[in-house]
Design a protein around this motif. Structure first.
Motif, PDB file in Angstrom:
ATOM      1  N   ILE A   1       0.567  -1.426   0.200  1.00 29.07           N
ATOM      2  CA  ILE A   1      -0.115  -0.259   0.127  1.00 29.07           C
ATOM      3  C   ILE A   1       0.903   1.072   0.071  1.00 29.07           C
ATOM      4  N   SER A   2       0.212   2.701  -1.027  1.00 30.83           N
ATOM      5  CA  SER A   2       0.904   3.529  -0.758  1.00 30.83           C
ATOM      6  C   SER A   2       0.612   4.747  -0.459  1.00 30.83           C
ATOM      7  N   GLY A   3       0.400   5.060   0.778  1.00 29.69           N
ATOM      8  CA  GLY A   3       0.151   6.864   1.411  1.00 29.69           C
ATOM      9  C   GLY A   3      -0.846   7.162  -0.158  1.00 29.69           C
ATOM     10  N   PRO A   4      -0.994   8.747   0.149  1.00 30.76           N
ATOM     11  CA  PRO A   4      -1.588   9.304  -0.367  1.00 30.76           C
ATOM     12  C   PRO A   4      -0.268  10.553  -1.707  1.00 30.76           C
ATOM     13  N   ASN A   5       0.795  10.127  -0.751  1.00 35.97           N
ATOM     14  CA  ASN A   5       2.302  11.551  -1.456  1.00 35.97           C
ATOM     15  C   ASN A   5       3.125  10.356  -1.834  1.00 35.97           C
ATOM     16  N   GLU A   6       3.227   9.048  -1.344  1.00 36.63           N
ATOM     17  CA  GLU A   6       4.472   7.912  -1.893  1.00 36.63           C
ATOM     18  C   GLU A   6       3.453   7.933  -3.830  1.00 36.63           C
ATOM     19  N   LYS A   7       5.040   7.110  -4.033  1.00 33.04           N
ATOM     20  CA  LYS A   7       4.996   6.262  -5.478  1.00 33.04           C
ATOM     21  C   LYS A   7       4.633   4.917  -5.014  1.00 33.04           C
ATOM     22  N   PRO A   8       3.195   5.137  -6.186  1.00 32.85           N
ATOM     23  CA  PRO A   8       3.260   3.704  -5.519  1.00 32.85           C
ATOM     24  C   PRO A   8       3.952   2.191  -6.620  1.00 32.85           C
ATOM     25  N   GLY A   9       3.294   0.924  -5.920  1.00 34.35           N
ATOM     26  CA  GLY A   9       5.192   0.339  -6.686  1.00 34.35           C
ATOM     27  C   GLY A   9       4.776  -0.895  -7.549  1.00 34.35           C
ATOM     28  N   GLY A  10       3.367  -0.165  -8.727  1.00 31.63           N
ATOM     29  CA  GLY A  10       3.059  -0.668  -9.888  1.00 31.63           C
ATOM     30  C   GLY A  10       2.000   0.281 -10.440  1.00 31.63           C
ATOM     31  N   LEU A  11       2.047  -0.182 -11.690  1.00 34.72           N
ATOM     32  CA  LEU A  11       0.394   0.444 -12.289  1.00 34.72           C
ATOM     33  C   LEU A  11      -0.665   0.052 -11.418  1.00 34.72           C
ATOM     34  N   TYR A  12      -1.721   1.076 -11.695  1.00 34.65           N
ATOM     35  CA  TYR A  12      -3.018   1.732 -10.694  1.00 34.65           C
ATOM     36  C   TYR A  12      -4.111   2.146 -11.761  1.00 34.65           C
ATOM     37  N   LEU A  13      -5.331   2.134 -11.085  1.00 31.29           N
ATOM     38  CA  LEU A  13      -6.385   2.750 -11.516  1.00 31.29           C
ATOM     39  C   LEU A  13      -7.369   3.989 -11.020  1.00 31.29           C
ATOM     40  N   VAL A  14      -8.117   4.876 -10.893  1.00 29.55           N
ATOM     41  CA  VAL A  14      -8.381   6.094  -9.634  1.00 29.55           C
ATOM     42  C   VAL A  14      -9.350   5.681 -10.015  1.00 29.55           C
ATOM     43  N   VAL A  15     -10.221   5.358  -8.777  1.00 29.98           N
ATOM     44  CA  VAL A  15     -10.910   5.800  -7.832  1.00 29.98           C
ATOM     45  C   VAL A  15     -11.729   7.222  -8.248  1.00 29.98           C
ATOM     46  N   THR A  16     -12.364   7.293  -8.479  1.00 26.38           N
ATOM     47  CA  THR A  16     -13.244   9.223  -8.411  1.00 26.38           C
ATOM     48  C   THR A  16     -14.651   8.486  -8.255  1.00 26.38           C
ATOM     49  N   GLN A  17     -15.508   9.546  -7.042  1.00 24.60           N
ATOM     50  CA  GLN A  17     -16.760   9.437  -7.019  1.00 24.60           C
ATOM     51  C   GLN A  17     -17.593   9.788  -7.953  1.00 24.60           C
TER      52      GLN A  17
END
Length: 155
Positions: free
Chosen positions: A138-154
């Motif tokens: 898990i990466s925090g909101p200000n950390e670089k993620p360790g892989g590809l990701y999708l953005v979940v929006t409301q």
């Protein structure tokens, strides 16, 4: 091993009615749709079904979460979790360490499972062949993620 389109591993051996019911539930709940490597990239690895997703979900303000390994591997999966721990996570959204599951996990919907069905799902997950597959942390909101990701929006 039989692999279903949803990325759920094959049925348990004969005589395990609860685990067979759990396999059916895992398929219709689409557990493999997030927790199978490659599935979100159009290249599902059914040999490692349910061993953790390699595409995460970014929840704005919270960070990026990767679908964990659901196989009973002791180091990278649910091997050290009891069936009761799995039932609690699926129906109440709470891990054994007290942390809540990521908002992308639809446990609110799964909270409607009957106790018998939740136990059957846990029996199935515990019956799987353990697969060692460590997903990115898990990466925090200000950390670089360790892989590809999708953005979940409301909406």
């Amino acid at each position: 091993m039989i692999a279903f389109a949803a990325g759920v591993a094959g049925l348990p051996a004969a005589g395990h009615a609860d685990a067979k019911r759990g396999a059916y539930l895992a398929a219709i709940m689409d557990c493999g749709g997030c927790h199978t490597p490659g599935i979100m990239l159009g290249k599902p690895d059914f040999e490692r079904a349910l061993s953790g997703g390699n595409v995460g979900f970014q929840i704005p303000g919270l960070g990026v979460f990767f679908p964990p390994n659901l196989t009973p591997d002791d180091e990278t999966g649910l091997g050290k979790w009891s069936k009761a721990d799995i039932v609690k996570a699926v129906t109440k959204g709470e891990r054994p360490d007290g942390r809540m599951l990521a908002p992308a996990m639809p446990w609110h919907s799964y909270s409607q499972l009957t106790a018998k069905d939740a136990d059957a799902l846990a029996s199935y997950l515990k019956s799987l062949k353990p697969i060692s597959n460590k997903v990115p942390a898990i990466s925090g909101p200000n950390e670089k993620p360790g892989g590809l990701y999708l953005v979940v929006t409301q909406p």
